[in-house]
Design an enzyme around this catalytic site. Structure first.
Site, PDB file in Angstrom:
ATOM      1  CE  LYS A   1      -3.875   1.644   2.781  1.00 21.56           C
ATOM      2  NZ  LYS A   1      -4.941   1.148   3.665  1.00 21.56           N
TER       3      LYS A   1
ATOM      4  CD  GLU B   1       8.182  -7.514   7.203  1.00 20.08           C
ATOM      5  OE1 GLU B   1       7.867  -6.348   6.881  1.00 20.08           O
ATOM      6  OE2 GLU B   1       7.903  -8.029   8.313  1.00 20.08           O
TER       7      GLU B   1
ATOM      8  N   GLY C   1      -5.791  -3.401   4.018  1.00 21.09           N
ATOM      9  CA  GLY C   1      -5.039  -4.536   3.499  1.00 21.09           C
ATOM     10  C   GLY C   1      -5.799  -5.847   3.527  1.00 21.09           C
ATOM     11  NE  ARG C   2      -8.543  -6.008   9.367  1.00 21.32           N
ATOM     12  CZ  ARG C   2      -7.971  -4.852   9.702  1.00 21.32           C
ATOM     13  NH1 ARG C   2      -6.783  -4.546   9.240  1.00 21.32           N
ATOM     14  NH2 ARG C   2      -8.607  -3.986  10.469  1.00 21.32           N
TER      15      ARG C   2
ATOM     16  CD  GLU D   1      -4.108  -6.628  10.449  1.00 21.12           C
ATOM     17  OE1 GLU D   1      -2.916  -6.742  10.746  1.00 21.12           O
ATOM     18  OE2 GLU D   1      -4.500  -6.543   9.258  1.00 21.12           O
TER      19      GLU D   1
ATOM     20  CG  HIS E   1      -6.506 -38.806  10.452  1.00 20.50           C
ATOM     21  ND1 HIS E   1      -6.439 -40.164  10.600  1.00 20.50           N
ATOM     22  CD2 HIS E   1      -7.568 -38.569   9.645  1.00 20.50           C
ATOM     23  CE1 HIS E   1      -7.400 -40.727   9.898  1.00 20.50           C
ATOM     24  NE2 HIS E   1      -8.105 -39.779   9.306  1.00 20.50           N
TER      25      HIS E   1
ATOM     26  CE  LYS F   1       4.110  -2.127  10.418  1.00 19.55           C
ATOM     27  NZ  LYS F   1       3.265  -1.262   9.574  1.00 19.55           N
TER      28      LYS F   1
END
Lengths: 505, 505
Positions: free
Chosen positions: A181, A187, A235-236, A321, A352, A467
């Site tokens: 964005k 990263e 973002g999400r 979030e 399982h 951050k």
């Protein structure tokens, strides 16, 4: 929320219903069928929750007392319901007809077509969080519809992530999509720089997907390859926007549009349907019921669809979030719990693994059990359909077993108490339309429960401190700062990182 | 457990320590350094838990009062501590020197070598639960050491799982390993049959890994290709046995042996180290402290190592299947909570997803933050090391931020309360030895907490009811039974599966 009249009544209702077993509640066929709600072929079965007609009435009263309708209206009207950032909620506009019919969409589709028609073999999306989890999940969900180049997703700053993907690609035929964005995400920009070095000016190069187009151009992306989106798209909630470009390259613009259509159909339903028949509202109310009145701290999402294996990780970001907050949208401390831990893996594998604890553990974890009724995209020869029937049988069997349990056996370790709730959410087949509709359902469930809890589901200030701290640690490692303010053992670990020991295990 | 004297004192200790903030506890450097414990280059930092010296003393007293030492001794002595199945705990023998030096291991290694030297391009392991999660996780963890054929894992009965893997393989060069303790596991045998049909008698065919060799031979696997293991090896503890064959084919027998050596080193430490310095014992006590005295219902595992991304799913089975019980090993109802929900994803991705809720949500979730201090296996050109330093900085920064929080800010949505616990577990580099040691640590943490909780960590009766129910649903779908006994909405869904509607969304 808990100070409303409805909440007081719901607390009493929780005590009353605690004396009834799901086995008995399910014996009432009329009650159970009244708890099944549909939208087209999408079927949401809430009959295996610890609720009866009175419970639903009270939950709807809770929605009324906490002003859910007004909050939804304000959101749909474009009010700045994301107060801390002064923004409206605009992601639904990304899948509305005007956008799909507009010039911006046509330009994006044309670019995707060009890539699909080119010699590009691999597309690597570099992004993290909302710029990764949504598109990666949809690329996997619709893998059988993929007829374009291979699509990869790299998010982690751990260099092994990009490295291991690049090891299988060639610079001449690899396109990178850098999705951020702000175009400053640590990263992502680090991985983008490594990718650019690796490509060394060869091949199809870099594309930018961002709300900061000038920053992308300054970084070196050609103007014609910068696709920008509204800064108001969280973002999400962003996979419907140009952030979906890698998905579109994989499956083509037509199928991508059908996914948007499916989401838009859920938007219309959410906006128009009476609350007593409104899927996101009812599921959101179940979240609140299980969390705040029955006291369940975790919620599981189990897709019985291997290609939906990344859906739990996407929903985990979406719900945790959005609603992992301790203060209200107005900034006041909350007197109640908000999001549970959201987690899960694909069925039947989960059976399982940790289902032992879901059946016989000391805590109750409500589940969403997701099931497409028909298989899709099985083009190799073989009797695949029979296995799909077994898959479906298992999904339903788990829901029944969790709810009903077993009679008291002689051996305690073989006893199943039952009385463990789940929703069974099914649809005909995992087409792009059905997947779009399902994802929009989860978005709106998150918004409904967030409105009930009184939080701002659209900001994420809780990621900021980490951050800041990371930059301080990096400065210490770079030798430009001292470890003042860090704990003694943090300081010791920094020493060890800076000066490798000769230790060998 | 809660009726012990130590438990009463620990309840008081929890109240007392509730008045102290981790920020203050961390200010005491001597306290913090005393909470760091090492084995070789493996470093377990427990300083960010809500404990002080007195707490550890009391937890060790709890271990004494609940007979932990005696239970461990019985296990190491080969007593039948898995009472409900009448079995000893034998998985540690799989990584002990006598096995690695034995004929069985040599035969397995020779077979793996043959595959590695052949024209086989793809190996597909077909197995589920413990026959999948462990080997799949290690194959990913040691991917950079992989120099054999490509290794795939198929577990789900959803036919899309096998289908989508086969779509990228050729029958002439694909070997199948069918892994099932009983060689009757429904999902596995169904997938094995589909795989055999697909291969159509061409190519390298099938290998069996099983505790039921005769069943495998009857199914059609050649005797020379049946690798059997002791029935006493539990699925979730089995990757060290022949169940690790796909891992061995990928990385070679020498590296596989080094992984076993690492696990064996942890076994020796676990058996011999005083409890006050014993890594699995101390971590197991932290599980119990956080769960039963501080009331935390979930526990997160966050590996800052992209190749360890599957470790949380493996640990989820390990801990939740082992300790998700409500009755004691003797069959008595328990008066305390057992396993928390175990979940997590790789860092740094997790920071851009659900970490919002971990920092600012209403519930506290203790974390394991895992970090190799150096990168491994980055053979492409590029400045990869700088990114790894950023990765390490983020891991440490999150632990500090969660513990310390921020000062009270003017704006409530920017405030971080801190006081949120984590363990920081680090080691030099993710070599086979280091990974084996780490996995054995998790196994023993599970065993220690299970012993404290008083459960049988080695059985899994809680998966049985779902299997029985699934067979009943399958019979209804096959038309050989009526849906008597199922709920009304289950019956409706069965109708819909049996007779597809014309519904379109």
């Amino acid at each position: 929320m808990l100070s409303t009249k409805a909440a007081t009544a719901l607390t009493q209702e929780a005590a009353a219903i605690g004396r009834l077993h799901l086995r008995d509640l399910l014996g009432d066929a009329a009650r159970s069928r009244a708890l099944v709600h549909e939208l087209g072929d999408l079927r949401v079965d809430l009959s295996r929750h610890k609720v009866r007609a009175e419970t639903i009435e009270l939950l709807l009263a809770l929605a009324a007392e906490t002003g859910l309708a007004g909050k939804m209206e304000a959101m749909f009207a474009g009010d700045l319901v994301n107060r801390s950032e002064g923004r409206a909620v605009v992601h639904m506009a990304q899948r509305a007809a005007p956008r799909i019919e507009g010039d911006g969409y046509a330009a994006l589709a044309a670019f995707a077509d060009d890539v699909r028609d080119s010699d590009i073999c691999d597309v690597i999306n570099i992004g993290i969080g909302g710029s990764d989890l949504g598109p990666a999940m949809v690329s996997a969900a619709l893998a059988s519809h993929g007829d374009g180049p291979r699509i990869h997703y790299v998010s982690n700053v751990d260099p092994a992530h990009l490295h291991d993907v690049l090891a299988g690609c060639a610079p001449d035929s690899t396109l990178f999509i850098v999705t951020s964005k702000t175009f400053t995400t640590a990263e992502t920009m680090r991985n983008a720089a490594l990718a650019r070095d690796w490509a060394g000016g060869r091949g199809p190069g870099m594309v930018a997907v961002t709300a900061a187009p000038q920053v992308a151009r300054d970084w070196g992306v050609d103007s014609s390859r910068v696709f920008d989106f509204d800064e108001g798209v969280g973002g999400r909630y962003s996979l419907w926007s140009v952030v979906g470009l890698p998905v579109m390259i994989g499956i083509g613009a037509d199928r991508f549009a059908r996914m948007l259509n499916g989401a838009a159909a859920m938007d219309s339903h959410f906006q128009a349907a009476p609350f007593a028949e409104n899927l996101p509202v009812l599921m959101g109310l179940m979240r609140v019921w299980n969390r705040n009145f029955l006291g369940h701290a975790a919620h599981g999402i189990m897709p019985y669809d291997q290609r939906l294996r990344l859906l739990p990780a996407w929903a985990q970001q979406l719900e945790m979030e959005s609603n992992g907050k301790s203060v209200s949208a107005e900034g006041a401390p909350l007197g109640h719990a908000t999001t549970p831990v959201i987690w899960g893996t694909a069925g039947t594998g989960c059976q399982h693994s940790f289902f032992q604890a879901l059946h016989q553990g000391t805590d109750i974890v409500p589940l969403d059990i997701l099931l497409p009724l028909r298989p899709t995209g099985l083009h190799l020869d073989g009797d695949w359909a029979a296995s799909h029937a077994v898959l479906a049988a298992n999904a339903l069997a788990q829901a029944e077993a969790l709810a009903v349990g077993s009679p008291n056996d002689a051996e305690p370790h073989r006893h199943f108490a039952g009385d463990r709730p789940s929703s069974v959410i099914s649809w005909e087949a995992s087409t792009p339309y059905a997947i779009g509709r399902l994802l929009a359902l989860y978005e709106h469930v998150t918004i409904v429960s967030g409105f009930l809890w009184g939080v701002n589901s659209f900001d994420q200030w809780g990621v900021e401190l980490g951050k800041v701290m990371a930059r301080r640690v990096e400065a210490v490692l770079a030798g430009t700062a001292t470890p003042d303010g860090f704990s003694a053992t943090a300081s010791d670990l920094l020493d060890r990182i800076a000066a490798p020991a000769d230790r060998k295990g």
